[in-house]
Design a protein around this motif. Structure first.
Motif, PDB file in Angstrom:
ATOM      1  N   ALA A 162       0.665  -1.188   0.230  1.00  0.00           N
ATOM      2  CA  ALA A 162       0.013  -0.001  -0.718  1.00  0.00           C
ATOM      3  C   ALA A 162       0.673   1.347  -0.274  1.00  0.00           C
ATOM      4  CB  ALA A 162      -1.034   0.158   1.077  1.00  0.00           C
ATOM      5  N   PRO A 163       0.081   2.343  -0.654  1.00  0.00           N
ATOM      6  CA  PRO A 163       0.936   3.539  -0.626  1.00  0.00           C
ATOM      7  C   PRO A 163       0.630   4.890   0.411  1.00  0.00           C
ATOM      8  CG  PRO A 163      -0.356   3.711  -2.088  1.00  0.00           C
ATOM      9  CD  PRO A 163      -0.792   2.482  -1.300  1.00  0.00           C
ATOM     10  N   ALA A 164       1.573   5.440   1.111  1.00  0.00           N
ATOM     11  CA  ALA A 164       1.297   6.550   1.989  1.00  0.00           C
ATOM     12  C   ALA A 164       1.459   7.968   0.922  1.00  0.00           C
ATOM     13  CB  ALA A 164       2.122   7.095   2.763  1.00  0.00           C
ATOM     14  N   TYR A 165       0.652   9.496   0.267  1.00  0.00           N
ATOM     15  CA  TYR A 165       1.098  10.365  -0.189  1.00  0.00           C
ATOM     16  C   TYR A 165       1.222  11.709   0.449  1.00  0.00           C
ATOM     17  CZ  TYR A 165      -1.129   7.093  -3.598  1.00  0.00           C
ATOM     18  OH  TYR A 165      -1.994   6.322  -4.375  1.00  0.00           O
ATOM     19  N   ALA A 166       2.181  12.392   0.786  1.00  0.00           N
ATOM     20  CA  ALA A 166       2.295  13.847   0.924  1.00  0.00           C
ATOM     21  C   ALA A 166       2.710  14.735   0.152  1.00  0.00           C
ATOM     22  CB  ALA A 166       3.849  13.667   1.923  1.00  0.00           C
ATOM     23  N   VAL A 167       1.497  15.918   0.087  1.00  0.00           N
ATOM     24  CA  VAL A 167       2.119  17.046  -1.057  1.00  0.00           C
ATOM     25  C   VAL A 167       3.061  18.065  -0.783  1.00  0.00           C
ATOM     26  CG1 VAL A 167       0.380  18.906  -1.798  1.00  0.00           C
ATOM     27  CG2 VAL A 167      -0.592  16.866  -1.893  1.00  0.00           C
ATOM     28  N   VAL A 168       4.019  18.243  -1.434  1.00  0.00           N
ATOM     29  CA  VAL A 168       4.820  19.619  -1.636  1.00  0.00           C
ATOM     30  C   VAL A 168       4.570  20.968  -1.739  1.00  0.00           C
ATOM     31  CG1 VAL A 168       6.461  19.674  -1.024  1.00  0.00           C
ATOM     32  CG2 VAL A 168       6.403  17.700  -1.122  1.00  0.00           C
ATOM     33  N   ARG A 169       4.749  21.722  -1.506  1.00  0.00           N
ATOM     34  CA  ARG A 169       4.571  23.171  -2.392  1.00  0.00           C
ATOM     35  C   ARG A 169       6.268  23.334  -2.297  1.00  0.00           C
ATOM     36  NH1 ARG A 169       2.046  27.599   0.741  1.00  0.00           N
ATOM     37  NH2 ARG A 169       3.451  28.121   1.806  1.00  0.00           N
ATOM     38  N   LEU A 170       6.357  23.552  -4.197  1.00  0.00           N
ATOM     39  CA  LEU A 170       7.650  24.041  -3.839  1.00  0.00           C
ATOM     40  C   LEU A 170       8.088  25.761  -4.054  1.00  0.00           C
ATOM     41  CD1 LEU A 170       7.883  21.751  -6.908  1.00  0.00           C
ATOM     42  CD2 LEU A 170       8.845  21.372  -4.290  1.00  0.00           C
ATOM     43  N   SER A 171       6.595  26.292  -4.320  1.00  0.00           N
ATOM     44  CA  SER A 171       7.169  27.829  -4.700  1.00  0.00           C
ATOM     45  C   SER A 171       6.226  28.364  -5.276  1.00  0.00           C
ATOM     46  CB  SER A 171       8.179  28.124  -5.452  1.00  0.00           C
ATOM     47  OG  SER A 171       6.376  27.623  -6.890  1.00  0.00           O
ATOM     48  N   ASP A 172       5.690  29.313  -5.122  1.00  0.00           N
ATOM     49  CA  ASP A 172       4.747  30.237  -5.260  1.00  0.00           C
ATOM     50  C   ASP A 172       4.371  30.347  -7.134  1.00  0.00           C
ATOM     51  OD1 ASP A 172       3.342  30.546  -3.022  1.00  0.00           O
ATOM     52  OD2 ASP A 172       3.423  32.377  -2.628  1.00  0.00           O
ATOM     53  N   GLY A 173       5.093  29.838  -8.053  1.00  0.00           N
ATOM     54  CA  GLY A 173       5.311  29.890  -9.406  1.00  0.00           C
ATOM     55  C   GLY A 173       5.283  31.324  -9.805  1.00  0.00           C
ATOM     56  N   GLY A 174       5.668  32.575  -9.099  1.00  0.00           N
ATOM     57  CA  GLY A 174       5.829  33.933  -9.464  1.00  0.00           C
ATOM     58  C   GLY A 174       6.924  33.974 -10.109  1.00  0.00           C
ATOM     59  N   MET A 175       6.551  34.740 -11.198  1.00  0.00           N
ATOM     60  CA  MET A 175       8.220  34.824 -12.638  1.00  0.00           C
ATOM     61  C   MET A 175       8.771  36.081 -11.003  1.00  0.00           C
ATOM     62  SD  MET A 175       6.842  34.519 -15.147  1.00  0.00           S
ATOM     63  CE  MET A 175       7.748  35.395 -16.165  1.00  0.00           C
ATOM     64  N   ASP A 176       8.557  36.643 -10.321  1.00  0.00           N
ATOM     65  CA  ASP A 176      10.031  37.271  -9.380  1.00  0.00           C
ATOM     66  C   ASP A 176      10.044  36.783  -8.162  1.00  0.00           C
ATOM     67  OD1 ASP A 176       9.874  39.445 -11.570  1.00  0.00           O
ATOM     68  OD2 ASP A 176       8.083  40.624  -9.961  1.00  0.00           O
TER      69      ASP A 176
END
Length: 229
Positions: A162-176
């Motif tokens: 069986a699997p377990a999951y974790a969502v990871v935020r890398l950035s806000d995706g902004g140009m600056d």
């Protein structure tokens, strides 16, 4: 105390038997002359009686000793020496040796989140604790902080396969944004459960912003929308 009384009684019975045998061996024959009986028969029978009594006493003692030994074994037998966790009904914690951890893009472009998947390859159930301790860059940049609202209400016990999951935020995706490119990174499990090196998705790797990165807790399902951050 019962063993001592039993041994005393048996020895007394043996002494009586010896005396009776001695009297029989030395009884009178028809001529009024005392007969010695067959040579050694009285002493042999007496010795056998004493030996039998001693054996009976030893058996009684051995039985008591065996009972004590069994009681001691019962106290030390079990899983008390095994490493167990306090949650998940005593299921052992998952380790990186028993997991296959991979990363995939959740959305994009631009890529702002990835999903970590940890599949249980150990062949037995294990407890997936806490959240992944991720280091995208050098140690001085620290680990990715966890988002408390993503913590599951119940312990995450993974069956074999069986699997377990974790969502990871890398950035806000902004140009600056001030981002850095990462092609692989480390994932450490809580306690002494080990560390794994995970390949970043995509040929060019992923762009991370240390000011915006964050991770969710391990969950048994990919909770789209529930852990948005």
């Amino acid at each position: 105390m019962s063993t001592v009384r039993t041994r005393t009684t048996v020895l007394a019975a043996a002494a009586t038997a010896v005396l009776a045998l001695s009297l029989t061996a030395c009884g009178e024959d028809g001529t009024g002359t005392k007969s010695a009986g067959p040579a050694g028969s009285g002493s042999t029978a007496a010795a056998a009686a004493v030996k039998s009594a001693q054996n009976a006493g030893s058996t009684e003692s051995d039985g008591a000793s065996q009972a004590t030994g069994d009681s001691g074994d019962a106290k030390t037998t079990g899983d008390s020496g095994s490493t167990k966790t306090g949650d998940g009904g005593g299921v052992a914690a998952c380790t990186t040796k028993g997991l296959a951890i991979s990363a995939a893009v959740q959305d994009g472009p631009p890529t702002t989140h990835i999903v970590l998947t940890a599949k249980n390859t150990s062949g037995h159930s294990c407890l997936m604790q806490g959240f992944p301790e991720i280091r995208f860059l050098e140690n001085a940049r620290g680990t990715v902080p966890a988002v408390g609202k993503s913590k599951p209400a119940d312990p995450v016990v993974l069956a074999a396969g069986a699997p377990a999951y974790a969502v990871v935020r890398l950035s806000d995706g902004g140009m600056d944004e001030d981002v850095e490119t990462v092609k692989d990174f480390s994932v450490t499990l809580p306690g002494s459960a080990g560390m794994a090196i995970v390949k970043a998705p995509g040929a060019e790797g992923i762009a991370v912003d240390p000011a915006r990165w964050a991770t969710g807790y391990w969950t048994p399902e990919l909770r789209n929308g529930a852990d948005e951050f």
